[in-house]
Scaffold this motif. Structure first.
Motif, PDB file in Angstrom:
ATOM      1  N   ASP A  37      43.788  35.909  36.605  1.00  0.00           N
ATOM      2  CA  ASP A  37      44.120  37.232  36.062  1.00  0.00           C
ATOM      3  C   ASP A  37      44.292  38.291  37.148  1.00  0.00           C
ATOM      4  O   ASP A  37      45.192  39.132  37.084  1.00  0.00           O
ATOM      5  N   GLY A  38      43.428  38.229  38.175  1.00  0.00           N
ATOM      6  CA  GLY A  38      43.561  39.198  39.258  1.00  0.00           C
ATOM      7  C   GLY A  38      44.848  39.006  40.050  1.00  0.00           C
ATOM      8  O   GLY A  38      45.507  39.980  40.435  1.00  0.00           O
ATOM      9  N   GLU A  39      45.197  37.733  40.286  1.00  0.00           N
ATOM     10  CA  GLU A  39      46.427  37.453  41.024  1.00  0.00           C
ATOM     11  C   GLU A  39      47.655  37.907  40.243  1.00  0.00           C
ATOM     12  O   GLU A  39      48.602  38.461  40.809  1.00  0.00           O
ATOM     13  N   VAL A  40      47.637  37.672  38.932  1.00  0.00           N
ATOM     14  CA  VAL A  40      48.758  38.103  38.097  1.00  0.00           C
ATOM     15  C   VAL A  40      48.859  39.625  38.088  1.00  0.00           C
ATOM     16  O   VAL A  40      49.964  40.196  38.169  1.00  0.00           O
ATOM     17  N   ALA A  41      47.718  40.306  38.005  1.00  0.00           N
ATOM     18  CA  ALA A  41      47.723  41.774  38.002  1.00  0.00           C
ATOM     19  C   ALA A  41      48.276  42.333  39.306  1.00  0.00           C
ATOM     20  O   ALA A  41      49.045  43.303  39.310  1.00  0.00           O
ATOM     21  N   ARG A  42      47.888  41.709  40.432  1.00  0.00           N
ATOM     22  CA  ARG A  42      48.415  42.176  41.716  1.00  0.00           C
ATOM     23  C   ARG A  42      49.911  41.897  41.834  1.00  0.00           C
ATOM     24  O   ARG A  42      50.661  42.704  42.390  1.00  0.00           O
ATOM     25  N   GLY A  51      41.019  47.071  34.656  1.00  0.00           N
ATOM     26  CA  GLY A  51      40.981  45.616  34.711  1.00  0.00           C
ATOM     27  C   GLY A  51      39.681  45.103  35.299  1.00  0.00           C
ATOM     28  O   GLY A  51      39.111  44.120  34.807  1.00  0.00           O
ATOM     29  N   ILE A  52      39.197  45.763  36.359  1.00  0.00           N
ATOM     30  CA  ILE A  52      37.919  45.365  36.961  1.00  0.00           C
ATOM     31  C   ILE A  52      36.780  45.565  35.970  1.00  0.00           C
ATOM     32  O   ILE A  52      35.880  44.725  35.849  1.00  0.00           O
ATOM     33  N   PHE A  53      36.827  46.680  35.236  1.00  0.00           N
ATOM     34  CA  PHE A  53      35.789  46.969  34.247  1.00  0.00           C
ATOM     35  C   PHE A  53      35.774  45.907  33.146  1.00  0.00           C
ATOM     36  O   PHE A  53      34.703  45.393  32.779  1.00  0.00           O
ATOM     37  N   ILE A  54      36.955  45.557  32.642  1.00  0.00           N
ATOM     38  CA  ILE A  54      37.034  44.543  31.581  1.00  0.00           C
ATOM     39  C   ILE A  54      36.557  43.193  32.099  1.00  0.00           C
ATOM     40  O   ILE A  54      35.880  42.439  31.383  1.00  0.00           O
ATOM     41  N   ASP A  55      36.884  42.866  33.357  1.00  0.00           N
ATOM     42  CA  ASP A  55      36.437  41.602  33.950  1.00  0.00           C
ATOM     43  C   ASP A  55      34.916  41.544  33.995  1.00  0.00           C
ATOM     44  O   ASP A  55      34.310  40.513  33.680  1.00  0.00           O
ATOM     45  N   MET A  56      34.284  42.651  34.382  1.00  0.00           N
ATOM     46  CA  MET A  56      32.818  42.685  34.436  1.00  0.00           C
ATOM     47  C   MET A  56      32.207  42.564  33.048  1.00  0.00           C
ATOM     48  O   MET A  56      31.191  41.879  32.854  1.00  0.00           O
ATOM     49  N   VAL A  57      32.822  43.229  32.068  1.00  0.00           N
ATOM     50  CA  VAL A  57      32.340  43.105  30.687  1.00  0.00           C
ATOM     51  C   VAL A  57      32.410  41.650  30.236  1.00  0.00           C
ATOM     52  O   VAL A  57      31.485  41.127  29.601  1.00  0.00           O
ATOM     53  N   GLY A  58      33.506  40.974  30.583  1.00  0.00           N
ATOM     54  CA  GLY A  58      33.652  39.574  30.199  1.00  0.00           C
ATOM     55  C   GLY A  58      32.575  38.694  30.777  1.00  0.00           C
ATOM     56  O   GLY A  58      31.983  37.869  30.070  1.00  0.00           O
TER      57      GLY A  58
END
Length: 210
Positions: A37-42, A51-58
């Motif tokens: 997901d991070g690679e796709v976002a970049r 995106g970082i916040f949602i990743d941490m929530v996950g």
């Protein structure tokens, strides 16, 4: 990634080894999405704090739900037991383990938050930035822990493998819920010890030095 992580806990409610087996498969799927997901976002230039916040929530919710789902699995496996006290006990232990798992992840974020509030710069995500002098007692203990990295067992992927192993042993012994109960009880002191070590290591490192 979040749906795959939450699905791990949901599948644990399936009796037998099929539920934990599906949880292991979903853990691999979650890990795959987490790596992508991070690679796709970049690549799409859509990366940002949301995106970082949602990743941490996950990650936080996935790991918190696993021991609670394991507690429910134990209760379902011991459905012949008429003692409701045992059910509440398992749920309480599961909730404590969930709290310790969330706290363990949050301790790392607390370091960054404390540095930000103190006006210090962001630390690079490197081993040198997290290093503790090897001459100190904490440094020696941390180096020794590398040979027995049991703290890695508290991540979602490794934890799902532990639950699968416990369910296989339980099926072999024809004691559903019992072996998983032993695992849940064992996770409590392990998570407490890991959190204590994480806290002491953070305080001893240079990351919190003004």
């Amino acid at each position: 990634m979040i749906l795959a992580g939450w699905g791990m806990s949901a599948t644990l409610l399936i009796p037998g080894i099929w539920g934990p087996l599906l949880a292991v498969l979903l853990s691999q799927l979650q890990l795959y999405f987490d790596c992508c997901d991070g690679e796709v976002a970049r690549w799409r230039r859509t990366q940002g704090p949301k995106g970082i916040f949602i990743d941490m929530v996950g990650h936080h919710t996935t790991e918190a739900l696993l021991p609670i789902a394991l507690a429910f699995r134990i209760i379902l496996g011991n459905e012949d037991d008429t003692s409701s006290g045992l059910d509440y006990q398992m749920l309480f232990i599961g909730a404590l383990v969930a709290l310790m798992l969330v706290l363990n992840r949050s301790l790392s974020l607390m370091v960054h938050a404390a540095r930000g509030m103190a006006g210090l710069g962001k630390l690079p995500d490197t081993g040198e930035a997290r290093a503790i002098p090897a001459t100190t007692l904490i440094g020696r203990l941390r180096r020794a822990a590398r040979f027995l990295p049991f703290h890695r067992l508290l991540h979602a992927v490794e934890l799902s493998l532990l639950i699968l192993a416990a369910s296989i042993v339980a099926a072999f012994l024809s004691q559903p819920g019992t072996v998983e109960g032993w695992l849940l009880w064992a996770l409590l002191p392990i998570t407490l010890f890991v959190n204590l070590g994480h806290f002491v290591a953070s305080m001893a490192s240079s990351r919190l030095s003004a």
